[in-house]
Motif scaffolding. Structure first.
Motif, PDB file in Angstrom:
ATOM      1  N   VAL A 149      35.425  39.530  37.948  1.00 16.68           N
ATOM      2  CA  VAL A 149      36.793  39.689  37.451  1.00 16.68           C
ATOM      3  C   VAL A 149      36.862  39.084  36.045  1.00 16.68           C
ATOM      4  N   SER A 203      45.780  43.695  44.274  1.00 10.21           N
ATOM      5  CA  SER A 203      44.865  44.426  43.401  1.00 10.21           C
ATOM      6  C   SER A 203      45.481  44.590  42.023  1.00 10.21           C
ATOM      7  N   VAL A 241      37.563  46.173  34.658  1.00  6.85           N
ATOM      8  CA  VAL A 241      37.273  46.375  36.076  1.00  6.85           C
ATOM      9  C   VAL A 241      38.586  46.320  36.867  1.00  6.85           C
ATOM     10  N   ARG A 242      38.638  47.055  37.955  1.00  5.20           N
ATOM     11  CA  ARG A 242      39.758  46.952  38.892  1.00  5.20           C
ATOM     12  C   ARG A 242      39.285  46.146  40.089  1.00  5.20           C
ATOM     13  N   TYR A 243      40.113  45.208  40.520  1.00  3.53           N
ATOM     14  CA  TYR A 243      39.745  44.355  41.645  1.00  3.53           C
ATOM     15  C   TYR A 243      40.619  44.674  42.850  1.00  3.53           C
ATOM     16  N   THR A 280      35.142  44.652  43.237  1.00  2.00           N
ATOM     17  CA  THR A 280      35.620  45.216  41.978  1.00  2.00           C
ATOM     18  C   THR A 280      34.842  46.473  41.633  1.00  2.00           C
ATOM     19  N   THR A 281      35.388  47.226  40.677  1.00  2.00           N
ATOM     20  CA  THR A 281      34.723  48.444  40.221  1.00  2.00           C
ATOM     21  C   THR A 281      33.515  48.147  39.351  1.00  2.00           C
ATOM     22  N   PRO A 309      36.829  49.677  45.397  1.00  4.86           N
ATOM     23  CA  PRO A 309      36.791  48.305  45.914  1.00  4.86           C
ATOM     24  C   PRO A 309      37.712  48.078  47.103  1.00  4.86           C
TER      25      PRO A 309
END
Length: 574
Positions: free
Chosen positions: A49, A212, A221-223, A259-260, A266
């Motif tokens: 992250v 998220s 990044v997406r978490y 994450t992505t 994710p």
């Protein structure tokens, strides 16, 4: 009060702030455990992250100004050289991406009383478990918490010595840590800033609370972070973005985050991890966690007579490395993986003018070669960026990095800090770890795979160095985070031929030659069998250049005070 006994450290009061909380981690997923009786707080981190995605920060003005900077240094015009460095050699923009907190989990226990007795909180570094015990309103409670590498979850169990005594609700948040951890039922403003950095926070149909979002910046990044609660006895209700447990005998909370950076979905993966953990259960997850941790931790023992603080700190260092650097994770950053801030000090990045290296100096001597692997993964991610920086900014072949890098392997100079930024040895210094890992493990397949990275770092130095008074030296460069005074009284940091550069260069060149010999034996032509005709020829030619260049590196010199000289001149340091 703190007590150290063997492999445990114990306290008789809850953590007053983040610095007093106890760290757990499995390489990717970490937490700082506060252990307050009426409001438990777990400050959470997931190692990927970070704010923002990859960016190209190479300064397009560097190459055309490099000869001017060198000429100013050779003429002794240090101030002018430094000002031009600040303009032409700084990154554009000057800052790399930074690490940040995943968020917080608050567990608000029922009741209004602040009174408690018989309190202890203990970190057992041999088993990697935090345990908290206390008595509140006539009930003795026990909490146990750990972060499992085999199951990729944080697990927290809450038990009591009286039936139906476990009641609480959860609150996830991504914001500043709440300033009020008093009993929730006494608070009017209960969630100050809990979710100021969240995009989503709600309960899914399967009973998972999901938080998220996208931590800012282009291509970030997406978490997805999930909380799953199970209980024995009593009731469990999903309300809003909380899980509410009432009158249970015990409860377990599982936490997962993805994450992505590693996977495209994710949320789906996070739910699968939590479901698997729920089906496996606390006892088996704990058993596998302890077995996995002790397989690493038990490899080394240190015994000293008398006060046991030093052996504990030695073991605590190993504990932290195991908890923040495992196969598949990112390397330990400036704070391991434990970071409560969204714009932390120095970005909580990988500072590679000593800090990252220092994290890993003990890894082989402590028989933790697996924990070394994330550093090599980062080096591979840095390699294509470092080639571009070498070409665009310096007109050189090979691979360069400066004094910082980030999750994306950014290699352009970081900050506009005269005493740190304009230093080209980050990649070369990190590459010494490749030989170190081989020297201990004798893993010839590892050496074969990673030797070309060492060669590219050496290639850059051969192209970048200039000849000065018969020696090959870097110019411009500096001795990191130090300053000298010239006989004229002028202060400076930018220089030619810092001793540290020559020492790292000598060691890298020596390691390259040793690695070449390990891979080829008595017949150097076997290099073509390993890497093919084109790459093999480049490596063979490189070794010839290295053998010639190593003879022209400045020797270690002793200054007027009997010290190893830090610069090419015997300057006073300020």
């Amino acid at each position: 009060m703190r007590t150290i006994t063997g492999n445990t450290i114990s306290f008789d009061a809850p953590a007053a702030d983040w610095n007093e909380a106890l760290p757990i981690g499995n390489g990717t997923l970490g937490a700082m455990v506060y252990s307050t009786p009426y409001t438990e707080l777990l400050q959470l981190n997931e190692d990927s992250v970070w704010f923002g995605g990859p960016i190209d920060r190479n300064n397009p003005s560097a190459l055309e100004n490099l000869p001017k900077i060198r000429q100013l240094i050779l003429e002794g015009k240090i101030s002018a050289a430094q000002e031009l460095c600040a303009l032409a050699l700084s990154g554009c923009p000057d800052m790399q991406r930074h690490y940040e907190a995943l968020g917080n989990l608050y567990i608000h226990f029922s009741g209004t009383s602040r009174e408690f007795t018989d309190y202890t909180r203990t970190l057992d570094i041999a088993n990697a478990v935090v345990k908290t015990e206390f008595t509140r309103e006539g009930v003795h409670y026990t909490r146990e918490c750990f972060s499992s590498f085999p199951d990729n979850v944080i697990a927290l169990r809450i038990t009591s010595d009286k039936p139906h005594s476990v009641s609480f609700h959860t609150q996830t948040g991504r914001g500043n840590i709440a300033w009020d951890l008093s009993p929730c039922e006494t608070q009017v403003l209960r969630n100050p800033g809990y979710n100021s950095f969240s995009d989503e926070c709600f309960n899914l149909d399967n009973g998972v609370t999901m938080m998220s979002g996208l931590p800012g910046g282009e291509d970030a990044v997406r978490y997805a972070c999930g909380i799953l609660v199970t209980q024995e006895g009593g009731t469990l209700t999903s309300i809003g973005n909380s899980q509410v447990v009432k009158d249970a005998d015990s409860a377990v909370i599982y936490i997962a985050a993805r994450t992505t950076f590693r996977i495209p979905d994710p949320q789906l993966d996070m739910v699968m991890i939590l479901t698997k953990a729920q089906n496996k259960g606390w006892d088996d997850i704990l058993k596998d966690h302890i077995s996995d941790h002790r397989n690493l931790y038990d490899r080394v023992e240190l015994e000293l007579p008398g006060d046991q603080t030093v052996p504990f700190l030695f073991n605590y260092g190993r504990y932290l490395l195991i908890a923040s650097s495992r196969p598949g994770s990112l390397p330990a950053n400036l704070q391991g993986i434990w970071c409560k801030d969204f714009n932390p000090a120095w970005g909580s990045k990988f500072t590679i003018n000593i800090n990252a290296q220092m994290n890993y100096w003990p890894v082989e001597t402590c028989n933790l070669p697996e924990c070394h692997l994330p550093l090599f993964d980062l080096l591979k991610r840095m390699l294509p960026n470092g080639r571009k920086t070498a070409k665009v900014m310096y007109g050189c072949r090979g691979f360069v990095a400066h004094h910082n890098t980030d999750i994306w392997g950014d290699t352009a100079p970081q900050d506009v800090c005269l005493s740190s930024t304009y230093w080209e040895m980050g990649a070369a210094w990190l590459c010494l770890h490749i030989w170190e890992h081989y020297a201990f493990t004798k893993d010839i397949a590892f050496l074969k795979k990673n030797f070309p990275i060492m060669c590219e770092a050496a290639r850059f130095l051969l192209d970048f160095m200039i000849e000065d008074n018969g020696y090959l030296v870097n110019c411009p460069t500096l001795s990191p985070e130090n300053e000298y005074r010239l006989p004229s009284g002028e202060k400076g940091v930018i220089c030619k031929g810092a001793s540290m550069d020559s020492q790292i260069t000598h060691e890298l060149f020596t390691d390259c030659l040793k690695a070449f010999l390990e891979l080829t034996g008595a017949d150097e032509n076997t290099i073509f069998d390993h890497y093919g005709k084109e790459t093999g020829k480049k490596i063979l030619d490189l070794t010839v250049e290295i053998k010639a260049a190593i003879k022209k590196l400045p020797p270690i010199a002793v200054g007027r005070y009997g010290q190893i000289m830090e610069w090419a001149g015997d300057y006073e340091e300020t």
